[in-house]
Design an enzyme around this catalytic site. Structure first.
Site, PDB file in Angstrom:
ATOM      1  N   ASN A  14       0.798  -1.376   0.048  1.00 47.95           N
ATOM      2  CA  ASN A  14       0.084   0.080   0.057  1.00 47.95           C
ATOM      3  C   ASN A  14       0.994   1.241  -0.079  1.00 47.95           C
ATOM      4  O   ASN A  14       0.505   2.262  -0.678  1.00 47.95           O
ATOM      5  CB  ASN A  14      -0.811   0.192   1.396  1.00 47.95           C
ATOM      6  CG  ASN A  14      -2.176   0.713   0.890  1.00 47.95           C
ATOM      7  OD1 ASN A  14      -2.861   0.474  -0.074  1.00 47.95           O
ATOM      8  ND2 ASN A  14      -2.582   1.373   1.725  1.00 47.95           N
TER       9      ASN A  14
ATOM     10  N   GLU B 210      11.521  -5.011  -9.064  1.00 50.23           N
ATOM     11  CA  GLU B 210      11.345  -6.335  -9.085  1.00 50.23           C
ATOM     12  C   GLU B 210       9.775  -6.638  -9.647  1.00 50.23           C
ATOM     13  O   GLU B 210       9.556  -7.443 -10.392  1.00 50.23           O
ATOM     14  CB  GLU B 210      11.107  -6.944  -7.682  1.00 50.23           C
ATOM     15  CG  GLU B 210      12.392  -7.305  -7.158  1.00 50.23           C
ATOM     16  CD  GLU B 210      12.146  -7.730  -5.642  1.00 50.23           C
ATOM     17  OE1 GLU B 210      12.989  -8.604  -5.357  1.00 50.23           O
ATOM     18  OE2 GLU B 210      11.217  -7.030  -4.760  1.00 50.23           O
TER      19      GLU B 210
ATOM     20  N   GLY C 238      13.592  -9.318  -2.252  1.00 51.65           N
ATOM     21  CA  GLY C 238      14.679  -8.601  -2.922  1.00 51.65           C
ATOM     22  C   GLY C 238      15.258  -7.385  -2.294  1.00 51.65           C
ATOM     23  O   GLY C 238      16.021  -6.648  -2.928  1.00 51.65           O
TER      24      GLY C 238
ATOM     25  N   LYS D 285      -0.379  -2.823  15.795  1.00 46.44           N
ATOM     26  CA  LYS D 285      -1.350  -3.307  16.498  1.00 46.44           C
ATOM     27  C   LYS D 285      -2.013  -2.476  17.331  1.00 46.44           C
ATOM     28  O   LYS D 285      -2.078  -2.338  18.555  1.00 46.44           O
ATOM     29  CB  LYS D 285      -0.509  -4.475  17.378  1.00 46.44           C
ATOM     30  CG  LYS D 285       0.096  -5.599  16.772  1.00 46.44           C
ATOM     31  CD  LYS D 285      -1.007  -6.715  16.543  1.00 46.44           C
ATOM     32  CE  LYS D 285      -0.541  -8.025  15.682  1.00 46.44           C
ATOM     33  NZ  LYS D 285      -1.659  -9.019  15.216  1.00 46.44           N
TER      34      LYS D 285
END
Length: 505
Positions: free
Chosen positions: A272, A294, A388, A408
């Protein structure tokens, strides 16, 4: 469906997935195609999982070693992990069932830099490669293979496997032909390996197809199933704030003369925050951008459409369902702008260093001196793997790591006195960014870095406890270069394990 198999001799090898899976023997090492949920075989893994389940019911042992390019999908990692039939897994995964099998001890896992996987296989560190299972878009008349939506480790597995199973997937667009750049000399071992002839992300140095010895092909499966494409979450406040800090930093680097106006080739991790950065670039002042990375995400496709990004080089797609369908429909439009390479080329340190790639990757936590943990939760539990990120971080023009400052619901601080596991040392990390701000660590000594990281990146709830830790460490440490109080350095993690929060009461 056999219209995608243009080699007459190979059509005779078409069979069902269960019949192909029946050929697997206990203890085999299998190299599967697939990278970030793109280009993985869709039917063979589930057929193999069903066979392993049947073997379990009859008290027979059937376990395999699973090697891939990177993460795959529930149809592969999930299906096989749930059987308990994976003995060994490498080099990267992100499936909940696979993660559980690793953390409960059912499966061994080797977390490997993605650029290192090819050399390790070719040098025999993973033992004999019994089978390669590779998804392709088509088989040409002369028996060459048109890759699908990822390349990953496919070239290496096809070269080194004793036997090969192909899945010819008609869901994958035939228009992908010509988008791939398969470079073969990279597989040579030193001192016979030549220099990698890439000086620009748009350089093409290989062929459009993969090659395979037709005698090694034992089965061909015809499929018509889509890649597992996960929708991206809506951009939240933290992601947008992190992206804003990075974009402001890039602008300042241009103004200072340390970056050209069109920046340098960009590398972006998956997720995100990465997409928020790409969205920011779409609205920002930078033009004529390039990418050497990548994976190609939605934001990169949008940048290509806008003209702000001229070329994107990667090893795979990682697209939302809508973007994947768009790529299938319009693949011909992107063939001159997108290059998909083997991962030991897309992640090659030589190319990354030569072109001055700017890297941006996610992390689980960083400590006050700039060490980064990308892989482990509370010391022992593997999350996904290093992927990577190390390939790019260690060789980038400058490297950045991003994360929200807490997790959390605030129970975990992502800026801690000492990381519980080190994937990227302080020597490789240039910039840390949270929604709180950005810490440029270049040119700073450890104690100076600590002050900047706490001031700029830590959540307000944890700033003062971090400062108190620094004072304690400076009193108790046996040296002032990187002061730590070893008795309490991991106390925050211990507190969370014991009480469910890092917050001191």
């Amino acid at each position: 469906m056999s219209g995608r198999i243009h080699n007459e001799a190979l059509r005779s090898k078409v069979m069902s997935a269960p019949d192909a899976a029946a050929l697997v023997e206990n203890g085999w090492s299998i190299g599967f195609s697939g990278f970030t949920g793109a280009g993985y075989p869709k039917e063979f893994p589930e057929a193999l999982a069903a066979r392993i389940d049947a073997a379990n019911r009859h008290g027979e042992e059937l376990r395999v070693n699973v090697l891939t390019g990177a993460s795959t999908a529930p149809e592969l990692d999930g299906a096989l992990a749930r059987t308990g039939g994976i003995n060994f897994r490498a080099p990267y995964q992100s499936d909940p069932d696979m993660r559980a099998a690793i953390n409960n001890g059912t499966s061994y896992y080797s977390d490997i830099h993605l650029s290192h996987m090819g050399p390790q296989v070719s040098q025999g560190f993973h033992g004999p490669m019994h089978l390669a299972v590779v998804e392709v878009t088509a088989i040409t008349e002369d028996g060459e293979l048109v890759p699908s939506s990822s390349v990953g480790m496919n070239r290496t597995y096809l070269d080194y496997a004793d036997k090969v199973v192909l899945e010819v997937n008609t869901w994958q667009s035939e228009e992908l032909f010509g988008m791939h750049d398969i470079y073969y000399p990279i597989g040579e071992l030193p001192p016979n390996r030549p220099a990698l002839p890439i000086t620009h992300p748009g350089d093409r140095i290989g062929s459009k197809t993969l090659k395979v010895d037709p005698d090694k092909i034992i089965a061909i499966i015809e499929t018509d199933a889509p890649d597992r494409n996960t929708p991206f979450k809506p951009l939240d406040h933290d992601s947008l704030a992190i992206a804003g800090h990075l974009l402001d930093f890039l602008g300042a680097e241009v103004k200072a003369g340390r970056l050209p106006k069109n920046l340098l080739p960009l590398q972006s991790g998956v997720g995100n925050i990465a997409n928020a950065v790409l969205a920011g670039l779409l609205e920002g002042p930078f033009e004529q951008l390039t990418s050497y990375t990548e994976v190609i995400q939605d934001g990169m496709v949008e940048l290509l459409d806008s003209g702000k990004l001229t070329v994107a080089s990667a090893t795979a797609f990682s697209l939302s369902p809508n973007a994947a369908n768009k790529m299938n429909d319009e693949a011909a439009k992107y063939r001159d702008k997108i290059i998909l390479r083997p991962q030991d080329v897309s992640n090659h340190p030589e190319a990354i260093r030569r072109m001055g790639v700017i890297s941006c990757n996610g992390m689980i936590e960083a400590d006050i001196y700039g060490n980064v943990n990308s892989t482990h939760v509370m010391g022992s539990r593997m999350q996904n793997g290093i992927g990577g990120s190390g390939d790019f971080t260690r060789n980038a023009y400058f490297s950045s790591f991003v994360t929200p400052s807490t997790a959390k619901g605030g129970a975990i601080s992502c800026i801690v006195p000492m990381v519980n596991h080190v994937d990227h040392t302080e020597h490789d990390v240039s910039v840390l960014i949270t929604e709180q701000g950005l810490a440029d660590l270049r040119g700073l000594a450890p104690r100076q870095r600590a002050q900047r990281i706490i001031d700029n990146c830590a959540h307000p709830d944890y700033k003062e406890p971090l400062r108190e830790y620094v004072k304690l460490a400076e009193k108790k440490a046996n040296g002032m270069h990187t002061p730590h109080d070893l008795a309490t350095a991991l106390g925050w993690h211990v507190r969370f394990l014991e009480t469910g929060t890092m917050v001191q009461h």
